[in-house]
Design an enzyme around this catalytic site. Structure first.
Site, PDB file in Angstrom:
ATOM      1  N   CYS A 180      19.193  18.983 -23.987  1.00 42.43           N
ATOM      2  CA  CYS A 180      18.126  19.932 -24.247  1.00 42.43           C
ATOM      3  C   CYS A 180      17.747  20.637 -22.962  1.00 42.43           C
ATOM      4  CB  CYS A 180      16.877  19.220 -24.766  1.00 42.43           C
ATOM      5  SG  CYS A 180      17.117  18.436 -26.355  1.00 42.43           S
TER       6      CYS A 180
ATOM      7  N   TYR B  88      29.877  18.744 -16.491  1.00 50.13           N
ATOM      8  CA  TYR B  88      29.940  19.632 -17.643  1.00 50.13           C
ATOM      9  C   TYR B  88      28.632  20.335 -18.012  1.00 50.13           C
ATOM     10  CZ  TYR B  88      30.134  21.092 -22.508  1.00 50.13           C
ATOM     11  OH  TYR B  88      30.025  21.822 -23.658  1.00 50.13           O
TER      12      TYR B  88
ATOM     13  N   ASN C  37      13.685  16.442 -22.671  1.00 54.25           N
ATOM     14  CA  ASN C  37      15.131  16.377 -22.488  1.00 54.25           C
ATOM     15  C   ASN C  37      15.471  14.950 -22.097  1.00 54.25           C
ATOM     16  OD1 ASN C  37      17.400  17.591 -19.896  1.00 54.25           O
ATOM     17  ND2 ASN C  37      17.862  16.708 -21.862  1.00 54.25           N
TER      18      ASN C  37
HETATM   19  P1  AMP Z   1      37.774  17.065 -26.749  1.00 54.32           P
HETATM   20  O1  AMP Z   1      39.217  17.270 -26.429  1.00 54.32           O
HETATM   21  O2  AMP Z   1      37.507  17.276 -28.217  1.00 54.32           O
HETATM   22  O3  AMP Z   1      37.251  15.783 -26.234  1.00 54.32           O
HETATM   23  O4  AMP Z   1      36.965  18.229 -26.043  1.00 54.32           O
HETATM   24  C1  AMP Z   1      37.037  18.380 -24.667  1.00 54.32           C
HETATM   25  C2  AMP Z   1      36.209  19.575 -24.325  1.00 54.32           C
HETATM   26  O5  AMP Z   1      34.848  19.316 -24.641  1.00 54.32           O
HETATM   27  C3  AMP Z   1      36.264  19.883 -22.834  1.00 54.32           C
HETATM   28  O6  AMP Z   1      36.620  21.247 -22.713  1.00 54.32           O
HETATM   29  C4  AMP Z   1      34.872  19.659 -22.339  1.00 54.32           C
HETATM   30  O7  AMP Z   1      34.491  20.669 -21.430  1.00 54.32           O
HETATM   31  C5  AMP Z   1      34.023  19.737 -23.565  1.00 54.32           C
HETATM   32  N1  AMP Z   1      32.865  18.850 -23.510  1.00 54.32           N
HETATM   33  C6  AMP Z   1      32.622  17.813 -22.702  1.00 54.32           C
HETATM   34  N2  AMP Z   1      31.418  17.262 -22.951  1.00 54.32           N
HETATM   35  C7  AMP Z   1      30.876  17.998 -23.946  1.00 54.32           C
HETATM   36  C8  AMP Z   1      29.635  17.961 -24.653  1.00 54.32           C
HETATM   37  N3  AMP Z   1      28.714  17.048 -24.385  1.00 54.32           N
HETATM   38  N4  AMP Z   1      29.436  18.877 -25.632  1.00 54.32           N
HETATM   39  C9  AMP Z   1      30.368  19.801 -25.928  1.00 54.32           C
HETATM   40  N5  AMP Z   1      31.561  19.890 -25.298  1.00 54.32           N
HETATM   41  C10 AMP Z   1      31.813  19.002 -24.319  1.00 54.32           C
END
Ligand code: AMP
Length: 506
Positions: free
Chosen positions: A47, A291, A148
């Site tokens: 958040c 991230y 948050n």
């Molecule tokens: P996945 O392969 O589905 O695990 O997605 C990896 C991607 O998710 C990477 O590009 C990350 O930058 C992104 N990512 C990491 N943490 C988060 C988060 N909390 N919410 C959304 N995307 C994320």
């Protein structure tokens, strides 16, 4: 309210425009929002919080700009509470800041003092009632709160204060504060006193903005898991924000980070600092560097973009590879790919283009689109990939669903080798402090070894940055980080599932 579930995402339809306080009730159009990301959902973010004390200025307008800068921290709902010194008015709704606020809604939020919130639920379901700021009135004192983080002792707290209704940890916290308000002494410090009593009862992660009719309060939990900073406005007044980038947008000068365990009370007398908690070591979430945070924000005095570039450089020395081009996964992988390229002398190339406007779509995907999944978000540039050995750099792999589709897409675009380089260690343990990954069954690295992950993702090689490499890149371990998701070492005791699911089931 209607709620229905489809195979891979669910959609809420609800009545917009809910008001609290003295503001007039506008018409209530019905809108629909897809809640669970695009076709293959990634884990939730957390958040964003923002607060303003600006005598003679319009707080709601300033807050709305602050929330635009914090949109990346939560896209589910947005809200503002504003006070003219007498009355607090709250407007919040599901959707992006640009969907929730316009000149009409902002004009109905008068006052020089206020708080704002962008939400991605890490606790509680995605319904209007759980949007923030949360508001309570106790006798003459109105209290609004934006949170948050994630509390880890909600059950204990709910029992202690006899609350069997709150559906989020934030509401529970507000109930506890409301219960501690005594209007008896009208010295204007009722909120401050109530917070001093309640805050030491809370465990877990909380960066808070809280207000009554005349005061703005900022709080960071004793570990300082989530960021919060203080800025000063050019025409006088103060701003609190989750990230420094939000100060830039409203023209505020960075003053300092709120310290872990600090509470600041801002009113006509200026900024007063208190430390209502026992001293503990700061533990800023290292994933803010990996991230969450914007690259143009500073954390612990370090620019996040620079830290991410250093992660990429270190990764190139820890896991070198022979290849033709370094390609980032936009946008979060870009700085690390730049660092990897600079350190390895392998040319940098854009091989994937991100659709910036897809966000949360209103359109239900057909099966054909569902099958094409990732292309809604990312599309390859075959000219830059065809016949090449690619180092594909991303900041993290959480569930692996996105990455798997990406590798496939890059191969289909003609890449002859795909070497994955990830600028953080394997994400193996659930987070109970504000990131929506509390279930280890959904974490790829909790289930598989690195080589099994490589096989699952169909990459030619796979390497992650070491924890030491990550902490060095973020400024050195002495700064104090929470790295529980990467190390399994939790700064505070947490139940097997944390406490969050218990409230959700109410
Ligand atoms: P996945 O392969 O589905 O695990 O997605 C990896 C991607 O998710 C990477 O590009 C990350 O930058 C992104 N990512 C990491 N943490 C988060 C988060 N909390 N919410 C959304 N995307 C994320």
């Amino acid at each position: 309210m209607t709620e229905w579930t489809t195979e891979s995402e669910y959609v809420l339809a609800f009545s917009a425009a809910h008001w609290t306080g003295a503001a007039p009730q506008p018409g209530a159009p019905t809108i629909a929002v897809e809640v669970d990301g695009t076709f293959e959902s990634t884990p939730g973010e957390e958040c964003g919080v923002f607060g303003v004390y600006a005598p003679g200025q319009d707080a709601a307008h300033i807050i709305s700009f602050g929330l635009f800068a914090l949109q990346h921290r939560g896209q589910e709902s947005a809200g503002i509470a504003a006070s003219d010194g007498q009355t607090i008015t709250v407007f919040k709704d599901m959707g992006l800041v640009s969907q929730v606020f316009n000149e009409t809604t902002l004009a109905a939020l008068p006052g020089h003092l206020g708080i704002g919130h962008t939400r991605y639920s890490t606790s509680g379901s995605t319904v209007w009632e759980n949007a923030q700021p949360a508001y309570r009135q106790v006798e003459h004192t109105g209290i609004a709160l934006g949170h948050n983080g994630n509390l880890t002792n909600t059950v204990e707290l709910a029992t202690r204060i006899g609350d069997d209704a709150s559906t989020t940890d934030s509401m529970l916290m507000l109930d506890a504060v409301a219960g501690a308000i005594h209007d008896g002494r009208s010295d204007g410090r009722q909120l401050e006193r109530a917070l001093t009593k309640v805050l030491p009862l809370l465990d877990g992660a909380f960066s808070l903005v809280v207000m009554d009719q005349g005061h703005l309060v900022g709080v960071r939990d004793p570990h300082g898991y989530r960021p919060l900073c203080l800025g000063s406005l050019p025409e006088g007044g103060w701003v609190l924000a989750s990230e420094t980038a939000a100060l830039d947008l409203v023209g505020a000068a960075f003053v300092r980070e709120i310290e872990a365990g600090e509470m600041v009370v801002i009113d006509a007398g200026g900024v007063r600092s208190q430390h209502p908690f026992a001293d503990v070591d700061p533990r800023l979430c290292i994933f803010e560097f990996v991230y969450f945070a914007r690259p143009d924000s500073n954390l612990y005095g370090q620019n996040v973009h620079g830290a991410r570039q250093r992660m990429g450089r270190r990764l190139a020395t820890e896991a070198p590879i022979e290849a033709d081009v370094v390609v980032p996964v936009p946008e979060s992988g870009i700085p690390a790919a730049q660092g990897f390229s600079a350190e390895s002398n392998i040319p940098y190339a854009d091989g994937l283009v991100k659709n910036r406007y897809v966000g949360r779509t209103f359109i239900e995907p057909t099966q054909m689109l569902r099958d094409r999944g990732i292309r809604l978000k990312l599309n390859p540039i075959p000219e830059n990939l065809d016949g090449k050995r690619i180092v594909l750099v991303d900041d993290s792999i959480v569930r692996g669903t996105t990455t798997r589709q990406l590798v496939k897409m890059v191969r289909e675009a003609g890449a002859v080798e795909v070497h994955l380089r990830i600028s953080s260690p394997p994400y193996r343990w659930p987070c109970y402090y504000g990131m929506d990954t509390s279930d280890s069954s959904r974490l790829l690295a909790a289930q598989l070894s690195v080589d099994e992950i490589r096989e699952f993702l169909d990459a030619d090689s796979l390497a992650y940055l070491s924890l030491d490499g990550l902490e060095q890149a973020a400024g050195g371990e002495n700064l104090g980080f929470c790295n529980a998701c990467l190390s399994g070492s939790y700064p505070t005791p947490v139940g097997e599932q944390g406490d969050k699911f218990v409230l959700e089931k109410r």
